[in-house]
Design a protein around this motif. Structure first.
Motif, PDB file in Angstrom:
ATOM      1  N   LEU A 164       0.806  -1.221  -0.137  1.00  0.00           N
ATOM      2  CA  LEU A 164      -0.022  -0.042  -0.110  1.00  0.00           C
ATOM      3  C   LEU A 164       1.314   1.651   0.160  1.00  0.00           C
ATOM      4  N   ARG A 165       1.487   2.222  -1.181  1.00  0.00           N
ATOM      5  CA  ARG A 165       1.393   3.503  -1.283  1.00  0.00           C
ATOM      6  C   ARG A 165       0.765   4.227  -1.290  1.00  0.00           C
ATOM      7  N   GLU A 166       1.163   5.788  -0.381  1.00  0.00           N
ATOM      8  CA  GLU A 166       0.795   6.828   0.168  1.00  0.00           C
ATOM      9  C   GLU A 166       0.534   7.212  -1.248  1.00  0.00           C
ATOM     10  N   LEU A 167      -0.829   8.154  -1.677  1.00  0.00           N
ATOM     11  CA  LEU A 167      -0.400   8.805  -3.170  1.00  0.00           C
ATOM     12  C   LEU A 167      -0.752  10.166  -2.226  1.00  0.00           C
ATOM     13  N   PRO A 168       0.360  10.729  -3.133  1.00  0.00           N
ATOM     14  CA  PRO A 168       0.516  12.481  -3.313  1.00  0.00           C
ATOM     15  C   PRO A 168      -0.738  13.167  -3.604  1.00  0.00           C
ATOM     16  N   HIS A 169      -1.236  14.431  -2.303  1.00  0.00           N
ATOM     17  CA  HIS A 169      -2.040  15.608  -2.333  1.00  0.00           C
ATOM     18  C   HIS A 169      -3.301  14.309  -2.582  1.00  0.00           C
ATOM     19  N   ALA A 170      -3.345  13.518  -1.569  1.00  0.00           N
ATOM     20  CA  ALA A 170      -4.803  12.525  -1.658  1.00  0.00           C
ATOM     21  C   ALA A 170      -5.984  12.512  -2.194  1.00  0.00           C
ATOM     22  N   THR A 171      -6.269  14.076  -1.190  1.00  0.00           N
ATOM     23  CA  THR A 171      -7.524  14.768  -0.781  1.00  0.00           C
ATOM     24  C   THR A 171      -8.145  15.564  -1.822  1.00  0.00           C
ATOM     25  N   GLU A 172      -7.585  15.866  -2.790  1.00  0.00           N
ATOM     26  CA  GLU A 172      -7.439  16.848  -3.976  1.00  0.00           C
ATOM     27  C   GLU A 172      -8.601  16.332  -4.995  1.00  0.00           C
ATOM     28  N   CYS A 173      -9.431  16.891  -5.137  1.00  0.00           N
ATOM     29  CA  CYS A 173     -10.695  15.794  -5.703  1.00  0.00           C
ATOM     30  C   CYS A 173      -9.891  15.244  -7.111  1.00  0.00           C
ATOM     31  N   CYS A 174     -10.513  14.748  -7.898  1.00  0.00           N
ATOM     32  CA  CYS A 174     -10.001  13.821  -8.898  1.00  0.00           C
ATOM     33  C   CYS A 174     -10.205  14.922 -10.166  1.00  0.00           C
ATOM     34  N   GLY A 175     -11.664  15.690  -9.703  1.00  0.00           N
ATOM     35  CA  GLY A 175     -12.039  16.356 -11.229  1.00  0.00           C
ATOM     36  C   GLY A 175     -13.174  16.496 -11.734  1.00  0.00           C
ATOM     37  N   GLY A 177     -16.990  15.396 -10.521  1.00  0.00           N
ATOM     38  CA  GLY A 177     -17.952  15.686  -9.797  1.00  0.00           C
ATOM     39  C   GLY A 177     -18.956  15.307 -10.611  1.00  0.00           C
ATOM     40  N   GLY A 178     -19.199  14.463 -11.413  1.00  0.00           N
ATOM     41  CA  GLY A 178     -20.193  14.281 -11.709  1.00  0.00           C
ATOM     42  C   GLY A 178     -20.906  15.211 -12.854  1.00  0.00           C
ATOM     43  N   THR A 179     -21.973  16.517 -12.803  1.00  0.00           N
ATOM     44  CA  THR A 179     -21.855  16.932 -14.207  1.00  0.00           C
ATOM     45  C   THR A 179     -20.834  17.975 -14.264  1.00  0.00           C
ATOM     46  N   PHE A 180     -19.916  18.349 -13.289  1.00  0.00           N
ATOM     47  CA  PHE A 180     -19.035  19.003 -13.359  1.00  0.00           C
ATOM     48  C   PHE A 180     -18.416  18.779 -14.333  1.00  0.00           C
ATOM     49  N   ALA A 181     -17.732  17.421 -14.504  1.00  0.00           N
ATOM     50  CA  ALA A 181     -16.912  17.214 -15.569  1.00  0.00           C
ATOM     51  C   ALA A 181     -17.051  17.517 -17.241  1.00  0.00           C
ATOM     52  N   VAL A 182     -18.913  17.390 -17.462  1.00  0.00           N
ATOM     53  CA  VAL A 182     -19.453  17.730 -18.459  1.00  0.00           C
ATOM     54  C   VAL A 182     -19.228  19.395 -18.717  1.00  0.00           C
ATOM     55  N   LYS A 183     -20.104  20.191 -17.528  1.00  0.00           N
ATOM     56  CA  LYS A 183     -20.235  21.797 -17.964  1.00  0.00           C
ATOM     57  C   LYS A 183     -18.704  22.479 -17.823  1.00  0.00           C
ATOM     58  N   ASN A 184     -17.648  21.633 -17.334  1.00  0.00           N
ATOM     59  CA  ASN A 184     -16.322  22.283 -17.274  1.00  0.00           C
ATOM     60  C   ASN A 184     -15.519  21.733 -17.591  1.00  0.00           C
ATOM     61  N   SER A 185     -15.220  20.991 -18.465  1.00  0.00           N
ATOM     62  CA  SER A 185     -14.535  19.942 -19.081  1.00  0.00           C
ATOM     63  C   SER A 185     -13.030  20.192 -18.920  1.00  0.00           C
ATOM     64  N   ASP A 186     -13.095  21.689 -19.101  1.00  0.00           N
ATOM     65  CA  ASP A 186     -11.256  21.516 -19.154  1.00  0.00           C
ATOM     66  C   ASP A 186      -9.910  21.813 -18.528  1.00  0.00           C
ATOM     67  N   THR A 187     -11.517  22.187 -16.868  1.00  0.00           N
ATOM     68  CA  THR A 187     -11.139  22.484 -15.505  1.00  0.00           C
ATOM     69  C   THR A 187     -10.776  20.710 -15.314  1.00  0.00           C
ATOM     70  N   SER A 188     -11.979  20.056 -15.098  1.00  0.00           N
ATOM     71  CA  SER A 188     -11.972  18.419 -15.802  1.00  0.00           C
ATOM     72  C   SER A 188     -10.921  17.935 -15.403  1.00  0.00           C
ATOM     73  N   ILE A 189     -10.431  17.349 -16.892  1.00  0.00           N
ATOM     74  CA  ILE A 189      -9.623  17.006 -17.649  1.00  0.00           C
ATOM     75  C   ILE A 189      -8.465  18.079 -16.488  1.00  0.00           C
ATOM     76  N   ALA A 190      -7.800  19.390 -16.553  1.00  0.00           N
ATOM     77  CA  ALA A 190      -6.956  19.295 -15.919  1.00  0.00           C
ATOM     78  C   ALA A 190      -7.037  19.202 -14.208  1.00  0.00           C
ATOM     79  N   MET A 191      -7.815  18.888 -13.872  1.00  0.00           N
ATOM     80  CA  MET A 191      -7.451  18.097 -12.638  1.00  0.00           C
ATOM     81  C   MET A 191      -7.905  16.375 -12.619  1.00  0.00           C
ATOM     82  N   GLY A 192      -7.971  16.016 -13.524  1.00  0.00           N
ATOM     83  CA  GLY A 192      -7.291  14.302 -13.533  1.00  0.00           C
ATOM     84  C   GLY A 192      -6.496  14.788 -14.291  1.00  0.00           C
ATOM     85  N   ALA A 193      -6.074  14.990 -14.770  1.00  0.00           N
ATOM     86  CA  ALA A 193      -4.421  15.088 -15.273  1.00  0.00           C
ATOM     87  C   ALA A 193      -3.919  15.196 -14.255  1.00  0.00           C
ATOM     88  N   ASP A 194      -3.944  15.949 -13.159  1.00  0.00           N
ATOM     89  CA  ASP A 194      -3.142  15.667 -12.356  1.00  0.00           C
ATOM     90  C   ASP A 194      -3.032  14.680 -11.377  1.00  0.00           C
TER      91      ASP A 194
END
Length: 261
Positions: A164-175, A177-194
């Motif tokens: 079991l390995r610790e995930l850096p910045h684990a508590t940050e949202c993956c991006g 967020g349901g409809t957030f990923a559709v309505k704010n796709s650029d932000t969602s993609i950036a958060m997912g990439a992080d």
């Protein structure tokens, strides 16, 4: 204890193995589980998008399907959060006292899987074996709405042979967020990439989370990057046993009529 499995919309449509793993795990621990066939969506997508009136039929369906159970277990922090915290808001807005009384009963009895295992059953060692390098992402609804804390990690730490390995910045949202990923796709993609980058930095073979929606989002990123990291729901890891993998174990759900699901 009379227990029902709420399998979730994503589980029903895209990730049936998560529901099957949840069932195997609970039955291995001696829990008899029903699968109410009349269950539908918990209403969370409408509620999170502000369509509270449109969510009323879904909430009514939920309380009808799960009335009379001592516990409702779901492999989803977001769906458990909807039942426990958002259904009451929908009922109040609708001005339906009967619905408000019903959700006051079903809400507190709805548990995300790790909560049920640790708090209700009182177990952290579920007899699992998973000899792989794993990192865990705590999903937003489970972490912030439900406050599950380190319960999933307590369970994972007891899994045989796991790395079991610790995930850096684990508590940050993956991006996602349901409809957030559709309505704010650029932000969602950036958060997912992080999030995907942090997963790769661990060197883990498997990314684990308690919500299939987050795994779908981050897993898509990792897949496109050819990162060589697969995603698995917490239930699938906990259902794994030595020499048999995630498909092991007996366990069949029953409907309310007593027939196999």
């Amino acid at each position: 204890m009379k227990v029902a499995l709420q399998v979730t919309c994503l589980g029903d449509a895209l990730f049936p193995d998560v529901g099957k793993a949840t069932l195997r795990l609970l039955r291995r621990l001696g829990v008899e589980v029903d699968f109410p066939e009349e269950q539908t969506c918990c209403g969370q997508p409408m509620i999170n998008s502000g369509y509270l009136d449109e969510a009323v039929p879904a909430v009514r369906s939920f309380v009808r399907a799960f009335e009379g159970y001592d516990a409702i277990v779901t492999p989803s922090g977001s769906c458990a959060g909807a039942a426990r915290h958002q259904h009451a808001m929908v009922a109040r807005r609708a001005g339906d006292e009967g619905l408000a009384e019903a959700v006051a009963t079903t809400g507190p009895r709805t548990h995300e899987l790790s909560e049920f295992l640790v708090d209700v059953l009182g177990v952290t060692d579920v007899g699992a074996s998973f000899p792989h390098a794993v990192t865990y992402h705590p999903t937003c609804h489970s972490l912030r709405m439900l406050g599950v804390g380190d319960r999933p990690l307590q369970l994972l730490r007891e899994v045989r042979d796991i790395d079991l390995r610790e995930l850096p910045h684990a508590t940050e949202c993956c991006g996602f967020g349901g409809t957030f990923a559709v309505k704010n796709s650029d932000t969602s993609i950036a958060m997912g990439a992080d999030k995907a980058r942090h997963v790769r930095d661990t060197g883990a073979q498997v990314l684990v989370a308690g919500d299939a929606s987050c795994l779908m989002h981050v897993g898509g990123m990792l897949g496109r990057q050819r990162a060589g990291v697969r995603t698995m729901h917490l239930a699938e890891v906990l259902a794994s046993t030595e020499g048999l993998g995630t498909g092991a174990g007996p366990g069949t759900a029953t409907t309310r009529s007593g027939e196999p699901a």
